[in-house]
Scaffold this motif. Sequence first.
Motif, PDB file in Angstrom:
ATOM      1  N   THR A  35       0.831  -1.198   0.000  1.00 44.25           N
ATOM      2  CA  THR A  35       0.000   0.000   0.000  1.00 44.25           C
ATOM      3  C   THR A  35       0.865   1.247   0.000  1.00 44.25           C
ATOM      4  OG1 THR A  35      -1.760  -1.178   1.167  1.00 44.25           O
ATOM      5  CG2 THR A  35      -1.820   1.232   1.242  1.00 44.25           C
ATOM      6  N   PHE A  74       2.310   1.679  -3.563  1.00 43.20           N
ATOM      7  CA  PHE A  74       1.303   2.162  -4.504  1.00 43.20           C
ATOM      8  C   PHE A  74       0.907   3.599  -4.196  1.00 43.20           C
ATOM      9  CE2 PHE A  74       0.204  -2.472  -5.134  1.00 43.20           C
ATOM     10  CZ  PHE A  74       0.774  -2.538  -6.391  1.00 43.20           C
ATOM     11  N   LYS A  82       3.586   5.890  -5.531  1.00 40.13           N
ATOM     12  CA  LYS A  82       3.524   6.013  -6.987  1.00 40.13           C
ATOM     13  C   LYS A  82       2.352   6.894  -7.416  1.00 40.13           C
ATOM     14  CE  LYS A  82       5.781   1.685  -8.116  1.00 40.13           C
ATOM     15  NZ  LYS A  82       6.715   1.838  -9.196  1.00 40.13           N
TER      16      LYS A  82
END
Length: 114
Positions: A88, A91, A94
């Motif tokens: 998590t 991500f 990103k």
Amino acid sequence: MGVFIVNGTHLPIPPSIIGLLLLFLCLRQKWIKVGMIREGAGFLIGFMTLFFIPSMIGVVEYPELLSSKGFFLIVTVFASTILTIYMTGIFSKKIEEKEKGEGEEKSGSHHLYR
């Protein structure tokens, strides 16, 4: 949609997972804008700890989970939780970098080299 797909195709996958995959696909294809779900997602994340209460009650009601087999179950749950938190974070980083990049492009500050 996830329930409809699972019932129609008889896939051995939970409908909630199908729903998350559909949401990911829609976000990825930009059919759904992040702003459309941001407020609701923030609300649900704020109450996420409440979703773990039923599993904790299950551990209290079934003490055999604390036996030798339960030990491996606890280790597995702990490891998968750590992996989930780690993924998590990756991500989220990103997505944040991507949103920053889109914000710079909209503001007109274009860089020759990226």
